[in-house]
Write a protein that holds these residues in place. Sequence first.
Motif, short mmCIF file in Angstrom:
data_model
loop_
_atom_site.label_atom_id
_atom_site.label_comp_id
_atom_site.label_asym_id
_atom_site.label_seq_id
_atom_site.Cartn_x
_atom_site.Cartn_y
_atom_site.Cartn_z
N ARG A 1 -3.99 -48.11 71.05
CA ARG A 1 -4.66 -46.95 71.66
C ARG A 1 -4.04 -45.65 71.18
N GLN A 2 -2.70 -45.60 71.09
CA GLN A 2 -2.03 -44.40 70.58
C GLN A 2 -2.38 -44.15 69.12
N ALA A 3 -2.47 -45.20 68.32
CA ALA A 3 -2.83 -45.05 66.91
C ALA A 3 -4.25 -44.51 66.77
N LEU A 4 -5.17 -44.99 67.59
CA LEU A 4 -6.54 -44.50 67.54
C LEU A 4 -6.62 -43.04 67.98
N LYS A 5 -5.84 -42.67 68.98
CA LYS A 5 -5.81 -41.28 69.41
C LYS A 5 -5.27 -40.38 68.30
N LEU A 6 -4.19 -40.81 67.66
CA LEU A 6 -3.61 -40.05 66.55
C LEU A 6 -4.61 -39.95 65.39
N TYR A 7 -5.32 -41.03 65.12
CA TYR A 7 -6.34 -41.02 64.08
C TYR A 7 -7.43 -39.99 64.39
N ARG A 8 -7.89 -39.96 65.64
CA ARG A 8 -8.94 -39.00 66.02
C ARG A 8 -8.45 -37.57 65.89
N VAL A 9 -7.22 -37.30 66.31
CA VAL A 9 -6.67 -35.95 66.18
C VAL A 9 -6.59 -35.54 64.72
N ALA A 10 -6.10 -36.44 63.87
CA ALA A 10 -6.00 -36.15 62.44
C ALA A 10 -7.39 -35.92 61.84
N ASP A 11 -8.36 -36.71 62.27
CA ASP A 11 -9.73 -36.56 61.78
C ASP A 11 -10.31 -35.21 62.19
N TYR A 12 -10.12 -34.80 63.44
CA TYR A 12 -10.61 -33.50 63.90
C TYR A 12 -9.96 -32.36 63.13
N LEU A 13 -8.66 -32.48 62.87
CA LEU A 13 -7.97 -31.44 62.11
C LEU A 13 -8.51 -31.35 60.68
N LEU A 14 -8.78 -32.49 60.08
CA LEU A 14 -9.34 -32.50 58.73
C LEU A 14 -10.74 -31.88 58.71
N ILE A 15 -11.56 -32.21 59.68
CA ILE A 15 -12.91 -31.63 59.77
C ILE A 15 -12.81 -30.12 59.96
N ALA A 16 -11.90 -29.68 60.82
CA ALA A 16 -11.72 -28.24 61.04
C ALA A 16 -11.25 -27.54 59.76
N LEU A 17 -10.34 -28.16 59.03
CA LEU A 17 -9.85 -27.59 57.78
C LEU A 17 -10.99 -27.44 56.77
N PHE A 18 -11.80 -28.48 56.59
CA PHE A 18 -12.92 -28.40 55.65
C PHE A 18 -13.96 -27.39 56.12
N GLY A 19 -14.17 -27.29 57.43
CA GLY A 19 -15.08 -26.27 57.95
C GLY A 19 -14.59 -24.88 57.63
N LEU A 20 -13.30 -24.65 57.81
CA LEU A 20 -12.71 -23.35 57.51
C LEU A 20 -12.81 -23.03 56.02
N VAL A 21 -12.50 -24.00 55.18
CA VAL A 21 -12.60 -23.80 53.73
C VAL A 21 -14.04 -23.49 53.35
N SER A 22 -15.01 -24.18 53.95
CA SER A 22 -16.42 -23.93 53.66
C SER A 22 -16.81 -22.51 54.02
N VAL A 23 -16.37 -22.04 55.18
CA VAL A 23 -16.69 -20.68 55.60
C VAL A 23 -16.07 -19.67 54.64
N VAL A 24 -14.84 -19.89 54.24
CA VAL A 24 -14.17 -18.98 53.31
C VAL A 24 -14.91 -18.96 51.97
N VAL A 25 -15.31 -20.10 51.48
CA VAL A 25 -16.03 -20.18 50.21
C VAL A 25 -17.36 -19.44 50.30
N ILE A 26 -18.08 -19.61 51.39
CA ILE A 26 -19.37 -18.93 51.59
C ILE A 26 -19.17 -17.42 51.66
N VAL A 27 -18.17 -16.98 52.37
CA VAL A 27 -17.92 -15.56 52.54
C VAL A 27 -17.50 -14.93 51.21
N VAL A 28 -16.66 -15.61 50.46
CA VAL A 28 -16.14 -15.07 49.20
C VAL A 28 -17.22 -15.02 48.13
N THR A 29 -18.13 -15.99 48.11
CA THR A 29 -19.15 -16.02 47.06
C THR A 29 -20.38 -15.30 47.41
#
Length: 96
Positions: free
Chosen positions: A68-96
């Motif tokens: 259960r702890q491993a799955l929770k850690l996996y979900r947190v890491a997944d959400y952070l990765l999604i947030a990072l890619f979302g942020l990068v996408s916004v920066v790319v859109i704004v810059v271009t």
Amino acid sequence: GADANKAWHAVRRDAKKHRSPNAGWPEAAMAGALGLALAGPRFYGGVLVDDVFMGEGGRREADSLDIRQALKLYRVADYLLIALFGLVSVVVIVVT
């Protein structure tokens, strides 16, 4: 309940020992973060696979709470990765 310092330590020490150049990284990180010893000698189809342990968990076996702890850690890491890619996408859109 996860320990980031132990995760980094386990990755630096153990990831390169894994037979897979890719699987060692997340397996060592999870072992260190949760205080487990993963991999190690085990049987597959009745054949002993003599691998090294990842982490320093006293060679105890993972139980349902660890899973259960491993799955929770996996979900947190997944959400952070999604947030990072979302942020990068916004920066790319704004810059271009």
